[in-house]
Scaffold this motif. Structure first.
Motif, PDB file in Angstrom:
ATOM      1  N   SER A 374       0.827  -1.205   0.000  1.00 12.18           N
ATOM      2  CA  SER A 374       0.000   0.000   0.000  1.00 12.18           C
ATOM      3  C   SER A 374       0.867   1.262   0.000  1.00 12.18           C
ATOM      4  CB  SER A 374      -0.904   0.013   1.234  1.00 12.18           C
ATOM      5  OG  SER A 374      -1.531   1.270   1.366  1.00 12.18           O
ATOM      6  N   PRO A 375       0.401   2.318  -0.711  1.00 13.95           N
ATOM      7  CA  PRO A 375       1.135   3.593  -0.696  1.00 13.95           C
ATOM      8  C   PRO A 375       1.273   4.188   0.698  1.00 13.95           C
ATOM      9  CG  PRO A 375      -0.546   3.589  -2.434  1.00 13.95           C
ATOM     10  CD  PRO A 375      -0.759   2.362  -1.601  1.00 13.95           C
ATOM     11  N   LEU A 376       0.462   3.741   1.662  1.00 12.10           N
ATOM     12  CA  LEU A 376       0.537   4.276   3.021  1.00 12.10           C
ATOM     13  C   LEU A 376       1.905   4.042   3.648  1.00 12.10           C
ATOM     14  CD1 LEU A 376      -2.916   3.232   4.538  1.00 12.10           C
ATOM     15  CD2 LEU A 376      -2.241   5.458   3.661  1.00 12.10           C
ATOM     16  N   TYR A 377       2.559   2.962   3.226  1.00 12.54           N
ATOM     17  CA  TYR A 377       3.851   2.618   3.839  1.00 12.54           C
ATOM     18  C   TYR A 377       4.996   3.461   3.292  1.00 12.54           C
ATOM     19  CZ  TYR A 377       1.829  -1.348   6.302  1.00 12.54           C
ATOM     20  OH  TYR A 377       1.085  -2.129   7.157  1.00 12.54           O
ATOM     21  N   ARG A 378       4.723   4.303   2.284  1.00 15.79           N
ATOM     22  CA  ARG A 378       5.791   5.150   1.749  1.00 15.79           C
ATOM     23  C   ARG A 378       6.244   6.191   2.761  1.00 15.79           C
ATOM     24  NH1 ARG A 378       2.919   6.217  -4.077  1.00 15.79           N
ATOM     25  NH2 ARG A 378       3.105   4.100  -4.907  1.00 15.79           N
ATOM     26  N   MET A 379       5.390   6.504   3.737  1.00 18.86           N
ATOM     27  CA  MET A 379       5.773   7.465   4.773  1.00 18.86           C
ATOM     28  C   MET A 379       6.815   6.878   5.721  1.00 18.86           C
ATOM     29  SD  MET A 379       2.118   9.181   5.822  1.00 18.86           S
ATOM     30  CE  MET A 379       2.887  10.268   7.010  1.00 18.86           C
ATOM     31  N   LYS A 380       6.993   5.565   5.648  1.00 19.29           N
ATOM     32  CA  LYS A 380       7.949   4.860   6.520  1.00 19.29           C
ATOM     33  C   LYS A 380       7.654   5.120   7.996  1.00 19.29           C
ATOM     34  CE  LYS A 380      11.598   4.967   3.015  1.00 19.29           C
ATOM     35  NZ  LYS A 380      11.215   3.667   2.476  1.00 19.29           N
ATOM     36  N   SER A 381       6.360   5.245   8.314  1.00 19.80           N
ATOM     37  CA  SER A 381       5.977   5.442   9.705  1.00 19.80           C
ATOM     38  C   SER A 381       4.933   4.422  10.127  1.00 19.80           C
ATOM     39  CB  SER A 381       5.433   6.865   9.908  1.00 19.80           C
ATOM     40  OG  SER A 381       4.379   7.121   9.005  1.00 19.80           O
ATOM     41  N   GLY A 382       4.902   3.279   9.411  1.00 20.11           N
ATOM     42  CA  GLY A 382       3.993   2.213   9.773  1.00 20.11           C
ATOM     43  C   GLY A 382       2.579   2.439   9.258  1.00 20.11           C
ATOM     44  N   ASN A 383       1.680   1.625   9.762  1.00 26.37           N
ATOM     45  CA  ASN A 383       0.294   1.650   9.324  1.00 26.37           C
ATOM     46  C   ASN A 383      -0.487   2.748  10.055  1.00 26.37           C
ATOM     47  OD1 ASN A 383      -1.973   0.828   7.918  1.00 26.37           O
ATOM     48  ND2 ASN A 383      -1.790  -1.314   8.521  1.00 26.37           N
ATOM     49  N   ARG A 384      -1.709   2.988   9.610  1.00 27.92           N
ATOM     50  CA  ARG A 384      -2.567   3.964  10.298  1.00 27.92           C
ATOM     51  C   ARG A 384      -3.133   3.336  11.571  1.00 27.92           C
ATOM     52  NH1 ARG A 384      -6.033   6.008   5.030  1.00 27.92           N
ATOM     53  NH2 ARG A 384      -4.595   7.633   4.304  1.00 27.92           N
ATOM     54  N   ILE A 385      -2.699   3.854  12.710  1.00 30.56           N
ATOM     55  CA  ILE A 385      -3.136   3.279  13.982  1.00 30.56           C
ATOM     56  C   ILE A 385      -4.501   3.821  14.404  1.00 30.56           C
ATOM     57  CG2 ILE A 385      -1.997   5.031  15.420  1.00 30.56           C
ATOM     58  CD1 ILE A 385      -1.275   2.829  17.386  1.00 30.56           C
ATOM     59  N   ALA A 386      -4.804   5.078  14.027  1.00 29.80           N
ATOM     60  CA  ALA A 386      -6.060   5.690  14.480  1.00 29.80           C
ATOM     61  C   ALA A 386      -6.577   6.687  13.454  1.00 29.80           C
ATOM     62  CB  ALA A 386      -5.853   6.387  15.824  1.00 29.80           C
ATOM     63  N   THR A 387      -7.884   6.953  13.539  1.00 35.25           N
ATOM     64  CA  THR A 387      -8.554   7.926  12.662  1.00 35.25           C
ATOM     65  C   THR A 387      -9.309   8.935  13.520  1.00 35.25           C
ATOM     66  OG1 THR A 387      -8.846   6.379  10.812  1.00 35.25           O
ATOM     67  CG2 THR A 387     -10.371   8.243  10.925  1.00 35.25           C
ATOM     68  N   VAL A 388      -9.174  10.205  13.167  1.00 32.62           N
ATOM     69  CA  VAL A 388     -10.015  11.262  13.738  1.00 32.62           C
ATOM     70  C   VAL A 388     -10.744  11.907  12.564  1.00 32.62           C
ATOM     71  CG1 VAL A 388     -10.106  13.438  15.000  1.00 32.62           C
ATOM     72  CG2 VAL A 388      -8.437  11.688  15.650  1.00 32.62           C
ATOM     73  N   MET A 389     -12.068  11.854  12.585  1.00 32.90           N
ATOM     74  CA  MET A 389     -12.874  12.422  11.510  1.00 32.90           C
ATOM     75  C   MET A 389     -13.774  13.512  12.092  1.00 32.90           C
ATOM     76  SD  MET A 389     -15.283  10.541   8.671  1.00 32.90           S
ATOM     77  CE  MET A 389     -16.515   9.991   9.840  1.00 32.90           C
ATOM     78  N   ILE A 390     -13.579  14.745  11.627  1.00 31.02           N
ATOM     79  CA  ILE A 390     -14.291  15.903  12.168  1.00 31.02           C
ATOM     80  C   ILE A 390     -15.385  16.310  11.192  1.00 31.02           C
ATOM     81  CG2 ILE A 390     -14.039  18.266  13.012  1.00 31.02           C
ATOM     82  CD1 ILE A 390     -10.969  17.551  13.254  1.00 31.02           C
TER      83      ILE A 390
END
Length: 469
Positions: A374-390
């Motif tokens: 997944s392109p999410l791993y390009r940040m090299k900071s792991g997976n998305r641990i949490a979501t905040v939706m406002i």
């Protein structure tokens, strides 16, 4: 000038062209004055100016993709909220079936014309979606029959067009006798159309040879179980069965929240979902929408190692850095205080502002990556641990966030923030966080998403003693 002259001559509505002077002036105006105006240099210049002005704004006008997308949005609302097509055409948003209460009652009812219904049905027809084309073309045919013989300059289609497309839709659905009946009706209005004559002969032969009529074409896309949750206000579990749910003022050990604690409502224990009321002010919400507005682009989704547009996510989005405005920076500090997580780069993504317009939605999905590609791993900071939706706006109907496997939904609450963990403490994705953004039935839905990654949170949300947790 021409109009003023005509108006002066015909001030008396009872005046008759029996008057030879009026008769002469009328004939002269129609024979020479009017053509002189139409073909004058001034008229030519005005026409050129009109076309030049239109060319300037043409790029800003809706295109064919927008038009077809709007038609598909109506079909999406029809499916998800089980709306009656006849009711929608009459401006009523009511579930199919007698005696059902309207889901949304607009202050001003707007009905669709026969040509409008034809276009929606034609969009479905062109993609081979005969389930929808039959419903909308039936409505178009009914409306065209009522107004047959009346010329409407806005209509691009006709009763014959609607009958032709509806007949073939029924044929493809396996209802040959009805296709034959509609084709014969078509020939009543246009008996010289040889293509339809051949179709009639073909249908008659199929029926004569005893070809069994097939069942009606089923819905082209299987209706996911989430559709039971997508109503404007889906029923929530009764509180007696969920003793751990409640509301509280939270400081989360943060000095930032000491004077004004967060208003926390526990929505669900598993998955952990909390709603923070009055998380953002009206002024802050308007500022963020204003900052994002000029940068909005059609939203994309991760597809393998790429990102691309997809029909299962219809929205526009923009990304805002915390340096974009003091309001964004203050919002990020508030999110960090409430969640207790580290939002410094690269541990969190920029604030994503999303606008869902006509029928805007996002089908069931996970926020966390389910593949290491997944392109999410390009940040090299792991997976998305949490979501905040406002929620930056309110909507009149629809737009709920539905958690599919957990079997609950959260309606849009203006200025509130919805928080959930995407990963379990052991780093595995939480399957119960599969969620969908329900289609907007009425209104304009704006949200701001903040996705926080797992790296940097090791001591803020440590793993538990149970490896399965």
């Amino acid at each position: 000038r021409f109009y003023e002259k005509v108006q002066a001559l015909h001030q008396d509505p009872e005046a008759s062209v029996d008057n030879p002077l009026l008769a002469f002036s009328l004939i002269k105006r129609l024979h020479s004055d009017w053509p002189n105006i139409i073909y004058s240099e001034e008229a030519t210049e005005n026409t050129q100016a009109l076309h030049a002005g239109f060319k300037e704004v043409e790029q800003e006008l809706p295109g064919a993709e927008d038009m077809d997308g709007a038609a598909r949005a109506l079909m999406r609302l029809q499916d998800v909220y089980a709306l009656s097509v006849k009711g929608m055409a009459n401006g009523v948003f009511q579930r199919a079936g007698a005696g059902r209460q309207a889901l949304y009652s607009p202050s001003r009812r707007v009905s669709l014309s026969a040509d409008d219904c034809f276009h929606v049905g034609k969009v479905a027809y062109d993609t081979g979606d005969y389930y929808h084309s039959i419903a909308w073309l039936e409505e178009a045919v009914g409306l065209f029959r009522l107004s047959y013989g009346n010329w409407n300059p806005e209509d691009r289609s006709s009763l014959e067009d609607a009958l032709d497309h509806l007949a073939f839709s029924y044929f493809m659905a396996g209802n040959i006798s009805h296709a034959l009946s509609l084709s014969r009706e078509f020939l009543h209005y246009d008996p010289s159309n040889q293509r339809v004559v051949r179709n009639v002969a073909k249908y008659e032969k199929l029926l004569e040879t005893g070809t069994a009529e097939g069942a009606m074409v089923p819905h082209p896309t299987a209706v996911p179980s989430s559709h039971a949750l997508l109503g404007p206000l889906s029923p929530q579990p009764i509180p007696e069965r969920l003793p751990h749910l409640g509301c509280s003022y939270e400081t989360n050990g943060s000095p930032y929240l000491l004077l004004q604690p967060a208003k926390k409502e526990m929505v669900q224990i598993q998955p952990y979902v909390a709603l923070y009321h009055d998380f953002i002010s009206d002024a802050e919400a308007e500022t963020i929408k204003g900052l994002a507005g000029p940068w909005l682009q059609r939203s994309v989704v991760a597809s393998g190692e790429k990102q691309q547009k997809a029909e299962y996510r219809i929205s526009k989005s923009a990304w805002l850095k915390d340096t974009a405005d003091p309001v964004v920076r203050a919002l990020e500090q508030r999110i960090a205080a409430v969640t207790g997580l580290d939002l410094r780069p690269p541990y969190a993504e920029y604030l994503q502002v999303v606008n869902y317009g006509l029928g805007g939605h996002y089908e069931p999905h996970f926020d966390h990556a389910t593949s290491r590609k997944s392109p999410l791993y390009r940040m090299k900071s792991g997976n998305r641990i949490a979501t905040v939706m406002i929620y930056l706006s309110a909507v009149e109907a629809g737009g709920s966030t539905a958690f599919i496997y957990a079997n609950f939904s959260v309606p849009v609450v203006k200025n509130a923030a919805l928080f959930w963990w995407n990963l379990r403490r052991n780093g595995d994705g939480d399957g119960d966080t599969l969620h969908a953004g329900c289609p907007v039935l009425a209104g304009d839905k704006w949200v701001a998403n903040k996705w926080i990654h797992e790296h940097g949170q090791e001591f803020r949300r440590p793993c538990g003693t149970d490896p399965r947790d």
